[in-house]
Motif scaffolding. Structure first.
Motif, PDB file in Angstrom:
ATOM      1  N   GLN A 113      14.866 -47.539  81.853  1.00 50.87           N
ATOM      2  CA  GLN A 113      14.495 -46.655  80.740  1.00 50.87           C
ATOM      3  C   GLN A 113      13.442 -45.643  81.173  1.00 50.87           C
ATOM      4  O   GLN A 113      13.526 -44.456  80.822  1.00 50.87           O
ATOM      5  CB  GLN A 113      13.971 -47.473  79.560  1.00 50.87           C
ATOM      6  CG  GLN A 113      13.595 -46.612  78.364  1.00 50.87           C
ATOM      7  CD  GLN A 113      12.703 -47.341  77.369  1.00 50.87           C
ATOM      8  OE1 GLN A 113      12.556 -48.550  77.436  1.00 50.87           O
ATOM      9  NE2 GLN A 113      12.107 -46.583  76.457  1.00 50.87           N
ATOM     10  N   VAL A 117      13.784 -41.522  80.947  1.00 49.13           N
ATOM     11  CA  VAL A 117      12.828 -40.622  80.303  1.00 49.13           C
ATOM     12  C   VAL A 117      12.377 -39.545  81.287  1.00 49.13           C
ATOM     13  O   VAL A 117      12.294 -38.357  80.947  1.00 49.13           O
ATOM     14  CB  VAL A 117      11.622 -41.416  79.764  1.00 49.13           C
ATOM     15  CG1 VAL A 117      10.508 -40.466  79.315  1.00 49.13           C
ATOM     16  CG2 VAL A 117      12.047 -42.317  78.611  1.00 49.13           C
ATOM     17  N   ARG A 168      10.418 -43.191  71.044  1.00 50.27           N
ATOM     18  CA  ARG A 168      10.829 -42.960  72.423  1.00 50.27           C
ATOM     19  C   ARG A 168      11.155 -41.493  72.691  1.00 50.27           C
ATOM     20  O   ARG A 168      10.949 -40.994  73.797  1.00 50.27           O
ATOM     21  CB  ARG A 168      12.042 -43.837  72.757  1.00 50.27           C
ATOM     22  CG  ARG A 168      11.749 -45.331  72.691  1.00 50.27           C
ATOM     23  CD  ARG A 168      12.935 -46.153  73.153  1.00 50.27           C
ATOM     24  NE  ARG A 168      12.686 -47.575  72.942  1.00 50.27           N
ATOM     25  CZ  ARG A 168      13.425 -48.561  73.451  1.00 50.27           C
ATOM     26  NH1 ARG A 168      14.463 -48.260  74.234  1.00 50.27           N
ATOM     27  NH2 ARG A 168      13.142 -49.820  73.198  1.00 50.27           N
TER      28      ARG A 168
END
Length: 350
Positions: A113, A117, A168
């Protein structure tokens, strides 16, 4: 009003190890020969586009643009569909989505993850360096396993999911805002943003962020039986990208929108090449012209039946024939009375 740009081609479904699809120059020459004017660039294959380098090296960006310009092409947008998917993954899909990440990150969801990003942040910088105005991605999904409310969803589950999704994405949206680029989520099954209602939930959760926008692909709405023309009416100010893709939905006694686990050829709803499905493209192109859509008409080829090269060749002509060259005059200008304010007042009895 503005005239839509196009036709352009999303290269993701065409890149391969076979010529002419195995290098940027050869695939550009092939696309240009079919009449395409732009390409939407995936960012997961360094043979075609090095995302990290593009984020830091203006000379590299200029070189890529020059190589495409030799064939009369431009980059319409960059795509991080696969990386965006990894920003939010429910654990049940961890193993399946590991294939979207570099091999050394597989089996490491937290590190995967973080990499995703960072990829989006690089895409914001690369898009700015290329002078692009929009970027394509997926939202990822935390709630997709709970799509159908059986067993009954616990109170607050959906709200918690969207709050986490927004947390997020907010820093990423801010990075795109700093770069002056709209971040366009493809409204797509398998994503938490899969219809108008879910996009509105997310939009509220990110405080109506000015860069939170939509990649409009009507094929996904056909398969969900949504009103895609009314969707354009509702979200006209947020639609900043357009995938021209066709689909058909033919329910039977045995299956409907869920497909009964059948393969793509046997499903009631399936993607088709342009003109072979049920999408009202005349209505869509008319709406986009009416609403001053200034972006590109980008073909995304996905068809259960037709060969991709035939789909690309036919698609380029299809889009060209559907683009509306908007008028700069009213059809009844020939009958204009040429009045002024004094005459108008007189006509009103004032």
């Amino acid at each position: 009003m503005k005239t839509i740009q196009g036709p352009a081609l999303f290269l993701a479904q065409y890149i391969s190890d076979e010529a002419p699809f195995n290098s940027l120059d050869s695939i550009a020459e092939w696309a240009a020969s079919l009449g395409f004017k732009g390409v939407q660039m995936p960012t997961g294959d360094d043979r075609f586009f090095d995302l990290e380098r593009a984020a830091t090296d203006l000379d590299y960006c200029h070189d890529v643009q020059a190589r495409l310009a030799k064939h009369g092409l431009v980059i319409t947008e960059l795509s991080t569909h696969l990386q965006g998917q990894l920003v939010a993954v429910h654990p049940v899909y961890d193993e399946l989505f590991d294939g979207f990440a570099p091999e050394h990150l597989r089996g490491k969801p937290a590190e995967r993850q973080a990499w995703a990003v960072e990829q989006l942040l690089l895409a914001a910088k690369a898009s700015k360096n290329l002078g692009l105005k929009a970027h394509a991605t997926f939202s990822g999904a935390l709630l997709w396993p709970f799509l159908y409310p059986w067993p009954q969803r616990p109170a607050g589950l959906v709200e918690t999911g969207f709050a986490e999704l927004a947390q997020r994405w907010k820093p990423i949206l801010d990075a795109f805002d700093e770069a002056g680029v709209d971040l366009c989520y493809e409204i797509h099954p398998g994503e938490d943003l899969h219809d108008g209602a879910t996009f509105e939930r997310f939009l509220a959760a990110v405080d109506h962020h000015p860069r939170c926008c939509i990649l409009f692909d009507p094929s996904h709405f056909v398969l969900q039986q949504l009103d895609y023309l009314a969707f354009l009416d509702h979200f006209k100010d947020r639609v900043k990208m357009f995938h021209v893709k066709d689909a058909e939905f033919n329910p039977t006694a045995l299956q409907g929108v869920y497909g009964g686990y059948e393969g793509w050829v046997e499903r009631a709803g399936r993607f088709r090449s342009l003109g072979d499905g049920q999408v009202d493209f005349k209505g869509i192109f008319s709406r986009l012209a009416q609403y001053d859509f200034a972006g590109w008409a980008v073909i995304e080829w996905e068809c259960a039946l037709k060969h991709p090269e035939q789909g690309a060749a036919e698609g380029a002509r299809f889009v060209t024939d559907h683009i509306i060259q908007v008028t700069d005059k009213a059809f009844d200008d020939f009958a204009a009375a040429g009045t002024d304010e004094a005459t108008n007042r007189k006509l009103l009895g004032l």
